[in-house]
Structures are given as structure tokens and as C-alpha cells.
Design a protein around this motif. Structure first.
Motif, PDB file in Angstrom:
ATOM      1  N   MET A  93       0.855  -1.206   0.000  1.00 23.81           N
ATOM      2  CA  MET A  93       0.000   0.000   0.000  1.00 23.81           C
ATOM      3  C   MET A  93       0.888   1.253   0.000  1.00 23.81           C
ATOM      4  SD  MET A  93      -3.271   0.952   0.298  1.00 23.81           S
ATOM      5  CE  MET A  93      -4.268  -0.342   1.021  1.00 23.81           C
ATOM      6  N   TYR A  94       0.672   2.129  -0.986  1.00 21.02           N
ATOM      7  CA  TYR A  94       1.429   3.385  -1.039  1.00 21.02           C
ATOM      8  C   TYR A  94       0.751   4.406  -0.126  1.00 21.02           C
ATOM      9  CZ  TYR A  94       3.186   1.187  -5.278  1.00 21.02           C
ATOM     10  OH  TYR A  94       3.729   0.314  -6.173  1.00 21.02           O
ATOM     11  N   LYS A  95       1.565   5.141   0.651  1.00 17.84           N
ATOM     12  CA  LYS A  95       0.988   6.135   1.566  1.00 17.84           C
ATOM     13  C   LYS A  95       1.347   7.547   1.092  1.00 17.84           C
ATOM     14  CE  LYS A  95       0.232   5.810   5.829  1.00 17.84           C
ATOM     15  NZ  LYS A  95       0.466   5.929   7.275  1.00 17.84           N
ATOM     16  N   ILE A  96       0.312   8.362   0.967  1.00 20.45           N
ATOM     17  CA  ILE A  96       0.513   9.731   0.472  1.00 20.45           C
ATOM     18  C   ILE A  96       0.038  10.725   1.533  1.00 20.45           C
ATOM     19  CG2 ILE A  96      -0.084  11.408  -1.321  1.00 20.45           C
ATOM     20  CD1 ILE A  96      -0.642   9.081  -3.208  1.00 20.45           C
ATOM     21  N   LEU A  97       0.878  11.718   1.811  1.00 22.97           N
ATOM     22  CA  LEU A  97       0.481  12.823   2.691  1.00 22.97           C
ATOM     23  C   LEU A  97       0.126  14.022   1.817  1.00 22.97           C
ATOM     24  CD1 LEU A  97       0.238  14.223   5.477  1.00 22.97           C
ATOM     25  CD2 LEU A  97       2.686  14.768   5.295  1.00 22.97           C
ATOM     26  N   ILE A  98      -1.074  14.559   2.015  1.00 21.51           N
ATOM     27  CA  ILE A  98      -1.503  15.767   1.296  1.00 21.51           C
ATOM     28  C   ILE A  98      -1.516  16.889   2.328  1.00 21.51           C
ATOM     29  CG2 ILE A  98      -3.375  16.832  -0.025  1.00 21.51           C
ATOM     30  CD1 ILE A  98      -4.216  13.914  -0.774  1.00 21.51           C
ATOM     31  N   SER A  99      -0.582  17.831   2.190  1.00 22.02           N
ATOM     32  CA  SER A  99      -0.392  18.806   3.273  1.00 22.02           C
ATOM     33  C   SER A  99      -0.913  20.198   2.934  1.00 22.02           C
ATOM     34  CB  SER A  99       1.098  18.878   3.644  1.00 22.02           C
ATOM     35  OG  SER A  99       1.853  19.257   2.524  1.00 22.02           O
ATOM     36  N   ASP A 100      -1.526  20.365   1.760  1.00 21.27           N
ATOM     37  CA  ASP A 100      -2.254  21.600   1.424  1.00 21.27           C
ATOM     38  C   ASP A 100      -3.608  21.192   0.872  1.00 21.27           C
ATOM     39  OD1 ASP A 100      -0.199  23.522   2.004  1.00 21.27           O
ATOM     40  OD2 ASP A 100       0.808  22.951   0.136  1.00 21.27           O
ATOM     41  N   LYS A 101      -4.544  22.155   0.853  1.00 21.39           N
ATOM     42  CA  LYS A 101      -5.896  21.837   0.381  1.00 21.39           C
ATOM     43  C   LYS A 101      -5.850  21.412  -1.090  1.00 21.39           C
ATOM     44  CE  LYS A 101     -10.527  23.921   0.438  1.00 21.39           C
ATOM     45  NZ  LYS A 101     -11.010  22.728  -0.191  1.00 21.39           N
TER      46      LYS A 101
ATOM     47  N   ALA B 268     -11.981  16.605  -6.445  1.00 18.30           N
ATOM     48  CA  ALA B 268     -11.913  15.660  -7.572  1.00 18.30           C
ATOM     49  C   ALA B 268     -10.661  14.788  -7.460  1.00 18.30           C
ATOM     50  CB  ALA B 268     -11.924  16.421  -8.895  1.00 18.30           C
ATOM     51  N   GLY B 269      -9.570  15.356  -6.976  1.00 18.81           N
ATOM     52  CA  GLY B 269      -8.341  14.593  -6.798  1.00 18.81           C
ATOM     53  C   GLY B 269      -8.486  13.563  -5.689  1.00 18.81           C
ATOM     54  N   LEU B 270      -9.145  13.960  -4.590  1.00 22.47           N
ATOM     55  CA  LEU B 270      -9.351  13.016  -3.475  1.00 22.47           C
ATOM     56  C   LEU B 270     -10.287  11.874  -3.918  1.00 22.47           C
ATOM     57  CD1 LEU B 270      -9.784  15.560  -0.521  1.00 22.47           C
ATOM     58  CD2 LEU B 270      -7.687  14.446  -1.341  1.00 22.47           C
ATOM     59  N   ASP B 271     -11.312  12.235  -4.701  1.00 18.77           N
ATOM     60  CA  ASP B 271     -12.235  11.202  -5.205  1.00 18.77           C
ATOM     61  C   ASP B 271     -11.475  10.185  -6.051  1.00 18.77           C
ATOM     62  OD1 ASP B 271     -14.260  12.536  -3.948  1.00 18.77           O
ATOM     63  OD2 ASP B 271     -15.052  13.482  -5.770  1.00 18.77           O
ATOM     64  N   ARG B 272     -10.541  10.690  -6.866  1.00 18.72           N
ATOM     65  CA  ARG B 272      -9.767   9.776  -7.716  1.00 18.72           C
ATOM     66  C   ARG B 272      -8.911   8.855  -6.848  1.00 18.72           C
ATOM     67  NH1 ARG B 272      -8.889  10.199 -13.266  1.00 18.72           N
ATOM     68  NH2 ARG B 272     -10.912  11.220 -13.069  1.00 18.72           N
ATOM     69  N   LEU B 273      -8.318   9.395  -5.784  1.00 17.22           N
ATOM     70  CA  LEU B 273      -7.513   8.554  -4.880  1.00 17.22           C
ATOM     71  C   LEU B 273      -8.375   7.488  -4.214  1.00 17.22           C
ATOM     72  CD1 LEU B 273      -5.150  11.087  -3.034  1.00 17.22           C
ATOM     73  CD2 LEU B 273      -4.472   9.279  -4.637  1.00 17.22           C
ATOM     74  N   ASP B 274      -9.621   7.875  -3.868  1.00 18.00           N
ATOM     75  CA  ASP B 274     -10.513   6.912  -3.203  1.00 18.00           C
ATOM     76  C   ASP B 274     -10.781   5.681  -4.068  1.00 18.00           C
ATOM     77  OD1 ASP B 274     -10.763   8.381  -0.873  1.00 18.00           O
ATOM     78  OD2 ASP B 274     -12.488   9.534  -1.620  1.00 18.00           O
ATOM     79  N   GLN B 275     -10.648   5.863  -5.387  1.00 22.03           N
ATOM     80  CA  GLN B 275     -10.908   4.731  -6.296  1.00 22.03           C
ATOM     81  C   GLN B 275      -9.709   3.789  -6.395  1.00 22.03           C
ATOM     82  OE1 GLN B 275     -11.673   6.894  -9.883  1.00 22.03           O
ATOM     83  NE2 GLN B 275     -13.654   7.677  -9.180  1.00 22.03           N
TER      84      GLN B 275
ATOM     85  N   LYS C   6      -7.104   1.155  -5.121  1.00 22.58           N
ATOM     86  CA  LYS C   6      -7.077   0.157  -4.041  1.00 22.58           C
ATOM     87  C   LYS C   6      -5.700   0.029  -3.377  1.00 22.58           C
ATOM     88  CE  LYS C   6     -11.326  -1.242  -4.786  1.00 22.58           C
ATOM     89  NZ  LYS C   6     -11.913   0.102  -4.747  1.00 22.58           N
ATOM     90  N   ASP C   7      -4.661   0.483  -4.077  1.00 22.21           N
ATOM     91  CA  ASP C   7      -3.306   0.295  -3.531  1.00 22.21           C
ATOM     92  C   ASP C   7      -2.748   1.574  -2.898  1.00 22.21           C
ATOM     93  OD1 ASP C   7      -3.219   1.580  -5.956  1.00 22.21           O
ATOM     94  OD2 ASP C   7      -1.404   0.572  -6.679  1.00 22.21           O
TER      95      ASP C   7
ATOM     96  N   VAL D  51       1.392  11.228  -9.433  1.00 17.14           N
ATOM     97  CA  VAL D  51       2.128  10.743  -8.259  1.00 17.14           C
ATOM     98  C   VAL D  51       1.963   9.230  -8.118  1.00 17.14           C
ATOM     99  CG1 VAL D  51       2.116  10.770  -5.719  1.00 17.14           C
ATOM    100  CG2 VAL D  51       2.190  12.925  -6.995  1.00 17.14           C
ATOM    101  N   VAL D  52       0.738   8.747  -8.278  1.00 18.40           N
ATOM    102  CA  VAL D  52       0.510   7.300  -8.106  1.00 18.40           C
ATOM    103  C   VAL D  52       1.198   6.519  -9.227  1.00 18.40           C
ATOM    104  CG1 VAL D  52      -1.238   5.486  -8.002  1.00 18.40           C
ATOM    105  CG2 VAL D  52      -1.578   7.621  -6.737  1.00 18.40           C
TER     106      VAL D  52
END
Ligand code: MLT
Length: 314
Positions: free
Chosen positions: A1-9, A13-20, A22-23, A299-300
Motif C-alpha cells: 500500500m502506497y501512503k501519500i500525505l496531502i499537506s495543502d488543500k 476531484a483529486g481526493l475522489d480519484r484517490l478513493d478509487q 485500491k493500492d 504521483v501514483v
């Protein structure tokens, strides 16, 4: 599982894409101090930022698992690229995703400053009706000087042409023939500054461009010139521009970006005839959706090793 830190707003749409995906697991933690970021970053494979987070050498060194920094936007002047390269961390941006928004903001400010829109609004809102006080100038048949003829500069030029402007530009990295194909006259900086009625900045910040609009450059401009900056604050010596606004050498300026943001104590805040906006060039719903989607996909893909797009320190 890749772990990503998002440290600014980041756009939803980008978060929705990440939610899809699985890794991928991600955390959105904004407003971290440098110390907090140093403590937090060791757990993550990638960091996604906008302009608020400033990954310097200490933060990058603390990211022992860090492989990618994704900049949701164009400017990477808030990232220590040398440190990233030294630690094998790829830095990538989204160079096209917010260009239209930035070009449109440039035209909006150019029009607003030429027609005194904000001052006129404030006057009506204060109960006044002073039509003769707000006689503006037209863009048509004026000469626009574009500093930096990259993607955004070209979008601005195309739009300004639709207003009937003549476009001249300065960009040492663009061939005169390329500019001519777009109907743009490429000039040395001095000649461009001397001919433009309105000057708009679209350069990146480098050692060559830092404070390029200084007292000497302003002295070469036409009296009553208008300056628009939707690129980076560090391109302009703010004290020199403030002095020129006070003297009337520069008739007006539209300033979206500052040497320091927020611009606490900037001499531009007390200078006359300035239209201020808080770094809104890229702030359209469409641009933020595109930027968010582009950066998470890039990034992914880089974490998976399937593609490396828009890497600025290859
Ligand atoms: C950019 O560099 O993309 C813009 O200045 C917008 C931003 O900082 O997010």
C-alpha cells in the motif's frame, strides 16, 4: 500500500480519484509547522502540496521513504529541488492544468484596472454616483508587453488579441519565428519595456528574473504604464513599484502575487492605484479539479513505476 500525505488543500476531484485506487492510502493534514512535517513525513511514500507547504532540505531529508513530491500547480519555487534531487526524490508539477484560469485572471485584472472597476464599485456601495471620476482606458489598439512567452503567456496573448491589442513579448528562450507565427513581436527586454502600454508578467522565478521589474526597468517604461502580475511576487521589486505608483510613473498595477504571502508590510499595500487579489490566478473550480486529478494520477503512476510525467528534476 502506497501512503501519500496531502499537506495543502487539494481539489475534491483529486481526493475522489484517490478513493478509487485500491493500492493507495492517504491523509490530508494541512497547516503543519515545519517541525510537525518533519515528524510526520517518515511514514509516507509521497507528499502532495500546493504553494503553502515548503519542503526544504530538512523536511526532504526526514522523508526516509519519500519518493515523490507532487506540486498541484505550476510553480515549484517552494520546493528545494537540489535537496530533492540529492535524496532521489522526484518532484513533479501540473504545468497545463491551471493555465487557462491564470490567463483569464490576467485579463480580468487588466480590464478591471483599466476601467477602475473596484474603485467605482466601492464608490457606488458608499452611496456615491461619480460617473466622471471613473473614466477608463480601452484595451483596443494598445500594446501589451508579455514577459515570459510560455504556455500561460501565450494564452494571455491570444485573448488580448481578441480585444484588439498589439502583442509584443520578451522571452530569451523562445525563437522570434515561433513568436511571429503567433502574431507576436519578440523584443529584447529594454525595447519591450519602452513600447508597452500594459506589461504582464508570466515568467518563472530564477536568478535571472528575480526583481527583474526594478527601478531601472521601470525607468525604461512609458509614463502611465499599467503593470499586471499574476505570476510570482519575486519578479517585482515591490518598493520600486510602490515608488513608481506614488510618483505616477506607473499609472496602476494589478497584483495577485507578492514577495511574501500574505504580504504583511508590503509597500504595495499603501501605494495608490493598486488592485490587490490574494494569489487567485489558479483559483477556478475547473482548474482546481484538473490540478487535483492530474497530480494524484501522476504521483501514483510514479509510485507504481508505470509512468513519470512532468518531473522537473529528472
Ligand atoms: C501555480 O504555481 O500553479 C499557481 O501559482 C497556483 C498555486 O500556487 O497553487
Amino acid at each position: 500500500m502506497y501512503k501519500i500525505l496531502i499537506s495543502d488543500k487539494l481539489g475534491q476531484a483529486g481526493l475522489d480519484r484517490l478513493d478509487q485506487m485500491k493500492d493507495v492510502a492517504y491523509d490530508v493534514i494541512t497547516g503543519l509547522s515545519k517541525e510537525d512535517l518533519i515528524a510526520t513525513i517518515p511514514a509516507y511514500d509521497a507528499l502532495i502540496i500546493r504553494s503553502g507547504t515548503k519542503p526544504d532540505a530538512d523536511i526532504i531529508a526526514a522523508g526516509t521513504k519519500l519518493k515523490v513530491i507532487g506540486r498541484a500547480g505550476i510553480g515549484v519555487d517552494n520546493v528545494d529541488l537540489a535537496a530533492a534531487t540529492q535524496h532521489g526524490v522526484k518532484v513533479m508539477n501540473t504545468p497545463r492544468a491551471n493555465s487557462v484560469a491564470t490567463a483569464e485572471q490576467t485579463l480580468a485584472l487588466m480590464l478591471a484596472v483599466s476601467r477602475h472597476t473596484v474603485a467605482a464599485h466601492n464608490s457606488v456601495a458608499a452611496g456615491e454616483w461619480n460617473r466622471s471620476q471613473f473614466v477608463g482606458t480601452e484595451l483596443a489598439e494598445k500594446t501589451l508587453g508579455v514577459i515570459g512567452l510560455g504556455y500561460i503567456g501565450r494564452l494571455v496573448a491570444r485573448r488580448a488579441k481578441a480585444f484588439g491589442m498589439t502583442i509584443i513579448a520578451h522571452d530569451p528562450y523562445v525563437a522570434a519565428e515561433t513568436a511571429a507565427e503567433m502574431g507576436i513581436i519578440l523584443l529584447p527586454l529594454d525595447a519591450m519595456l519602452a513600447r508597452a502600454d500594459i506589461i504582464t508578467l508570466h515568467s518563472v522565478v530564477t536568478s535571472e528574473t528575480t526583481n527583474m521589474i526594478n527601478a531601472a526597468a521601470i525607468a525604461q517604461m512609458k509614463d502611465g504604464v499599467i503593470i499586471v502580475n499574476v505570476a510570482r511576487g519575486k519578479l517585482i521589486d515591490e518598493q520600486a513599484l510602490a515608488d513608481a505608483l506614488h510618483s505616477g510613473k506607473v499609472a496602476a498595477a494589478a497584483v495577485d502575487v507578492y514577495q511574501n504571502e500574505p504580504p504583511v508590510g508590503s509597500p504595495l499595500l499603501t501605494a495608490p492605484n493598486v488592485l490587490h487579489t490574494p494569489h487567485l490566478g489558479a483559483s477556478s473550480k475547473e482548474a482546481q479539479a484538473r490540478v487535483g486529478i492530474d497530480i494524484v494520477e501522476q504521483v501514483v503512476d510514479a509510485l507504481r513505476g508505470t509512468a513519470y510525467r512532468n518531473v522537473v528534476n529528472p
